[in-house]
Design a protein around this motif. Structure first.
Motif, PDB file in Angstrom:
ATOM      1  N   LYS A 199       0.840  -1.210   0.000  1.00  0.00           N
ATOM      2  CA  LYS A 199       0.000   0.000   0.000  1.00  0.00           C
ATOM      3  C   LYS A 199       0.874   1.259   0.000  1.00  0.00           C
ATOM      4  O   LYS A 199       0.586   2.255   0.682  1.00  0.00           O
ATOM      5  N   CYS A 200       1.943   1.231  -0.798  1.00  0.00           N
ATOM      6  CA  CYS A 200       2.871   2.356  -0.884  1.00  0.00           C
ATOM      7  C   CYS A 200       3.095   2.699  -2.351  1.00  0.00           C
ATOM      8  O   CYS A 200       3.567   1.844  -3.117  1.00  0.00           O
ATOM      9  N   CYS A 201       2.761   3.932  -2.738  1.00  0.00           N
ATOM     10  CA  CYS A 201       2.954   4.392  -4.118  1.00  0.00           C
ATOM     11  C   CYS A 201       4.327   5.052  -4.208  1.00  0.00           C
ATOM     12  O   CYS A 201       4.521   6.193  -3.749  1.00  0.00           O
ATOM     13  N   ILE A 202       5.285   4.356  -4.772  1.00  0.00           N
ATOM     14  CA  ILE A 202       6.651   4.840  -4.878  1.00  0.00           C
ATOM     15  C   ILE A 202       7.241   4.317  -6.183  1.00  0.00           C
ATOM     16  O   ILE A 202       6.938   3.192  -6.611  1.00  0.00           O
ATOM     17  N   CYS A 203       8.053   5.121  -6.827  1.00  0.00           N
ATOM     18  CA  CYS A 203       8.705   4.682  -8.069  1.00  0.00           C
ATOM     19  C   CYS A 203      10.047   4.040  -7.738  1.00  0.00           C
ATOM     20  O   CYS A 203      10.557   4.145  -6.618  1.00  0.00           O
ATOM     21  N   HIS A 204      10.657   3.406  -8.753  1.00  0.00           N
ATOM     22  CA  HIS A 204      11.914   2.675  -8.524  1.00  0.00           C
ATOM     23  C   HIS A 204      13.065   3.623  -8.228  1.00  0.00           C
ATOM     24  O   HIS A 204      13.937   3.316  -7.404  1.00  0.00           O
ATOM     25  N   CYS A 206      12.981   6.582  -6.734  1.00  0.00           N
ATOM     26  CA  CYS A 206      12.889   7.141  -5.385  1.00  0.00           C
ATOM     27  C   CYS A 206      13.228   6.102  -4.320  1.00  0.00           C
ATOM     28  O   CYS A 206      13.701   6.455  -3.231  1.00  0.00           O
ATOM     29  N   LYS A 207      12.973   4.844  -4.603  1.00  0.00           N
ATOM     30  CA  LYS A 207      13.370   3.802  -3.645  1.00  0.00           C
ATOM     31  C   LYS A 207      14.878   3.763  -3.477  1.00  0.00           C
ATOM     32  O   LYS A 207      15.393   3.562  -2.366  1.00  0.00           O
ATOM     33  N   GLU A 208      15.601   4.000  -4.573  1.00  0.00           N
ATOM     34  CA  GLU A 208      17.058   3.995  -4.481  1.00  0.00           C
ATOM     35  C   GLU A 208      17.597   5.291  -3.878  1.00  0.00           C
ATOM     36  O   GLU A 208      18.647   5.290  -3.241  1.00  0.00           O
ATOM     37  N   LYS A 209      16.884   6.396  -4.082  1.00  0.00           N
ATOM     38  CA  LYS A 209      17.358   7.674  -3.548  1.00  0.00           C
ATOM     39  C   LYS A 209      17.162   7.770  -2.042  1.00  0.00           C
ATOM     40  O   LYS A 209      17.930   8.445  -1.349  1.00  0.00           O
ATOM     41  N   HIS A 210      16.131   7.152  -1.503  1.00  0.00           N
ATOM     42  CA  HIS A 210      15.800   7.281  -0.078  1.00  0.00           C
ATOM     43  C   HIS A 210      15.791   5.903   0.589  1.00  0.00           C
ATOM     44  O   HIS A 210      14.742   5.385   0.961  1.00  0.00           O
ATOM     45  N   PRO A 211      16.951   5.278   0.740  1.00  0.00           N
ATOM     46  CA  PRO A 211      16.962   3.952   1.384  1.00  0.00           C
ATOM     47  C   PRO A 211      16.640   4.009   2.869  1.00  0.00           C
ATOM     48  O   PRO A 211      16.226   3.017   3.463  1.00  0.00           O
ATOM     49  N   GLU A 212      16.819   5.212   3.513  1.00  0.00           N
ATOM     50  CA  GLU A 212      16.518   5.314   4.935  1.00  0.00           C
ATOM     51  C   GLU A 212      15.017   5.242   5.208  1.00  0.00           C
ATOM     52  O   GLU A 212      14.606   5.031   6.353  1.00  0.00           O
ATOM     53  N   LYS A 213      14.182   5.408   4.174  1.00  0.00           N
ATOM     54  CA  LYS A 213      12.736   5.348   4.350  1.00  0.00           C
ATOM     55  C   LYS A 213      12.122   4.109   3.705  1.00  0.00           C
ATOM     56  O   LYS A 213      11.179   3.524   4.245  1.00  0.00           O
ATOM     57  N   TYR A 214      12.672   3.715   2.549  1.00  0.00           N
ATOM     58  CA  TYR A 214      12.019   2.669   1.752  1.00  0.00           C
ATOM     59  C   TYR A 214      12.825   1.372   1.702  1.00  0.00           C
ATOM     60  O   TYR A 214      12.678   0.592   0.775  1.00  0.00           O
ATOM     61  N   SER A 215      13.691   1.162   2.666  1.00  0.00           N
ATOM     62  CA  SER A 215      14.347  -0.133   2.771  1.00  0.00           C
ATOM     63  C   SER A 215      13.429  -1.113   3.488  1.00  0.00           C
ATOM     64  O   SER A 215      12.489  -0.714   4.187  1.00  0.00           O
ATOM     65  N   LEU A 216      13.707  -2.389   3.322  1.00  0.00           N
ATOM     66  CA  LEU A 216      12.865  -3.437   3.885  1.00  0.00           C
ATOM     67  C   LEU A 216      13.497  -3.999   5.156  1.00  0.00           C
ATOM     68  O   LEU A 216      14.720  -4.199   5.224  1.00  0.00           O
ATOM     69  N   TYR A 261       9.656   2.924   6.771  1.00  0.00           N
ATOM     70  CA  TYR A 261       8.949   4.132   7.201  1.00  0.00           C
ATOM     71  C   TYR A 261       7.582   3.789   7.808  1.00  0.00           C
ATOM     72  O   TYR A 261       7.109   4.497   8.713  1.00  0.00           O
ATOM     73  N   GLN A 262       6.944   2.696   7.360  1.00  0.00           N
ATOM     74  CA  GLN A 262       5.670   2.291   7.952  1.00  0.00           C
ATOM     75  C   GLN A 262       5.874   1.768   9.372  1.00  0.00           C
ATOM     76  O   GLN A 262       5.072   2.046  10.277  1.00  0.00           O
ATOM     77  N   VAL A 263       6.959   1.011   9.579  1.00  0.00           N
ATOM     78  CA  VAL A 263       7.256   0.509  10.922  1.00  0.00           C
ATOM     79  C   VAL A 263       7.578   1.665  11.860  1.00  0.00           C
ATOM     80  O   VAL A 263       7.125   1.704  13.018  1.00  0.00           O
ATOM     81  N   GLU A 264       8.353   2.641  11.373  1.00  0.00           N
ATOM     82  CA  GLU A 264       8.713   3.778  12.228  1.00  0.00           C
ATOM     83  C   GLU A 264       7.507   4.655  12.539  1.00  0.00           C
ATOM     84  O   GLU A 264       7.375   5.173  13.653  1.00  0.00           O
ATOM     85  N   GLU A 265       6.618   4.843  11.548  1.00  0.00           N
ATOM     86  CA  GLU A 265       5.430   5.657  11.803  1.00  0.00           C
ATOM     87  C   GLU A 265       4.569   5.048  12.902  1.00  0.00           C
ATOM     88  O   GLU A 265       4.045   5.759  13.762  1.00  0.00           O
ATOM     89  N   TYR A 266       4.428   3.720  12.880  1.00  0.00           N
ATOM     90  CA  TYR A 266       3.617   3.079  13.922  1.00  0.00           C
ATOM     91  C   TYR A 266       4.346   3.060  15.264  1.00  0.00           C
ATOM     92  O   TYR A 266       3.745   3.304  16.320  1.00  0.00           O
ATOM     93  N   ALA A 267       5.668   2.765  15.235  1.00  0.00           N
ATOM     94  CA  ALA A 267       6.411   2.649  16.493  1.00  0.00           C
ATOM     95  C   ALA A 267       6.521   3.996  17.205  1.00  0.00           C
ATOM     96  O   ALA A 267       6.483   4.056  18.443  1.00  0.00           O
ATOM     97  N   PHE A 268       6.659   5.120  16.441  1.00  0.00           N
ATOM     98  CA  PHE A 268       6.818   6.439  17.047  1.00  0.00           C
ATOM     99  C   PHE A 268       5.488   7.156  17.239  1.00  0.00           C
ATOM    100  O   PHE A 268       5.471   8.308  17.671  1.00  0.00           O
ATOM    101  N   SER A 269       4.376   6.505  16.924  1.00  0.00           N
ATOM    102  CA  SER A 269       3.066   7.134  17.095  1.00  0.00           C
ATOM    103  C   SER A 269       2.582   6.960  18.526  1.00  0.00           C
ATOM    104  O   SER A 269       3.178   6.233  19.340  1.00  0.00           O
TER     105      SER A 269
END
Length: 368
Positions: A199-204, A206-216, A261-269
């Motif tokens: 459920k994440c709309c991201i292009c290929h 941007c995934k490489e540019k922002h690994p701190e957010k879109y890494s698995l 980024y989904q894990v961090e959003e939930y953990a820091f909420s």
């Protein structure tokens, strides 16, 4: 010049008076004749079989018997030979109950002895768990060339990842409010696989540019780094995940990957820890609890060791000076068994003397 004699041409037989000559047999008539002949043959064999069953007679020596006579069998209806009885002619008296009709027959003489009490994939074709489809184990069909097989595998991969010709179509005529764009750069060429499962709309790019957010992240990393529980990680509505085959062993459980980024959003909420500082404080508290439990366990074992050492020292002091050194066997009231050494001749008497190694008792030994 005399005429040369020649063979006269065959003349058709003269038909009777008032009758037309018989024409040739048509294919339809030949077919009907053949059908009637086969019917007559079947009736004759059936009649012979019935006669043989009614009164089997001794055939004369050298006479040939018909196949129907040899194949006929007069076995009783309640025969229990599994080689003869089929499922269709099984008598009602030995049919299984209705709740036990769905079973599988195994020939143990043709199975592989695994020495572990389980069946292999070849021996158990009815087990669905052993026959999970895996792209690595697929074999090329016989009617396919190697080139066609490689193309088929490539198309299956593209279809699975929704790439190439299987990617959803993009149109500038669509309503812009309904178009799915990249959450970073606004591009329409997003990763449809991630959009469907994570459920994440991201292009290929941007995934490489922002690994701190879109890494698995793996499940273990999410539990250790963000202190999440198993029920939270199993909830797909709360934390979507990707399932991949286990890289260590294919028979183990599938590997579950989460978006950072989904894990961090939930953990820091506010639903979980509230902030990074609260997460760090919880981590320090758990580490200090682990250290305190380890120290308490070590102290308990140390106290037990001191107690046992104190009891042993008390028992040694009660026995006086002959208590022995630390670690010696203080005895437990059991009967003493002498351990005799080698016999030594006494120079005065000339008799051999043996001495106990433990208590020092001496005995004389006479040799006859």
């Amino acid at each position: 010049m005399s005429e040369r004699p020649s063979t006269p041409t065959p003349q058709p037989e003269s038909s009777a008076a008032g009758q037309l000559p018989r024409g040739p047999i048509t294919p339809e008539q030949k077919r009907r004749i053949e059908i009637n002949r086969m019917k007559a043959k079947a009736l004759r064999e059936q009649r012979e079989t019935e006669l043989a069953r009614a009164a089997p007679a001794q055939s004369a020596q050298g006479a040939k018997r018909s196949f129907a006579t040899m194949a006929a069998s007069n076995r009783p209806a309640n025969v229990r030979d599994a080689r003869v009885n089929n499922a269709s002619d099984r008598p009602d008296s030995i049919r299984p109950a209705r709740n036990f009709t769905s079973y599988v027959d195994y020939d143990f003489s043709k199975m592989t002895d695994t020495k572990g009490g389980f069946l292999t994939q070849e021996d158990d074709p009815f087990n669905k768990q052993l026959h999970v489809k895996d792209d690595k184990d697929e074999q090329r069909p016989a009617n396919m060339t190697q080139k066609e097989w490689e193309r088929h595998q490539m198309l299956q991969t593209l279809k699975r990842n929704r790439e190439g010709p299987f990617e959803p179509g993009l149109s500038v005529l669509d309503d812009k409010s309904k178009q799915k764009t990249c959450r970073e750069c606004g591009s329409l060429e997003i990763d449809w696989k991630w959009e469907e499962e994570l459920k994440c709309c991201i292009c290929h790019s941007c995934k490489e540019k922002h690994p701190e957010k879109y890494s698995l992240l793996t499940k273990t990393e999410a539990k250790e780094d963000y202190l999440l529980t198993d029920p939270e990680l199993k909830d797909e509505e709360l934390l979507p995940r990707l399932e991949r085959p286990n890289p260590h062993k294919s028979t183990w459980n599938s590997m579950m990957l989460y978006l950072r980024y989904q894990v961090e959003e939930y953990a820091f909420s506010d639903k979980k820890w509230g902030s990074t500082e609260a997460l760090d404080a919880e981590f320090e508290r758990r580490e200090s609890d682990k250290k305190r439990r380890r120290e308490a366990k070590f102290k308990t074992k140390l106290q037990d060791l001191k107690k046992r050492t104190r009891v042993e020292a008390y028992r040694r002091n009660r026995q006086g000076a002959a208590g022995g050194d630390f670690g010696d066997d203080l005895g437990s009231g059991r009967k003493h068994v002498h351990q005799w050494g080698r016999a030594v001749d006494n120079p005065e008497t000339g008799i051999g003397v043996k001495t106990c190694v433990d208590c020092g008792m001496e005995v004389e030994e006479l040799e006859f």
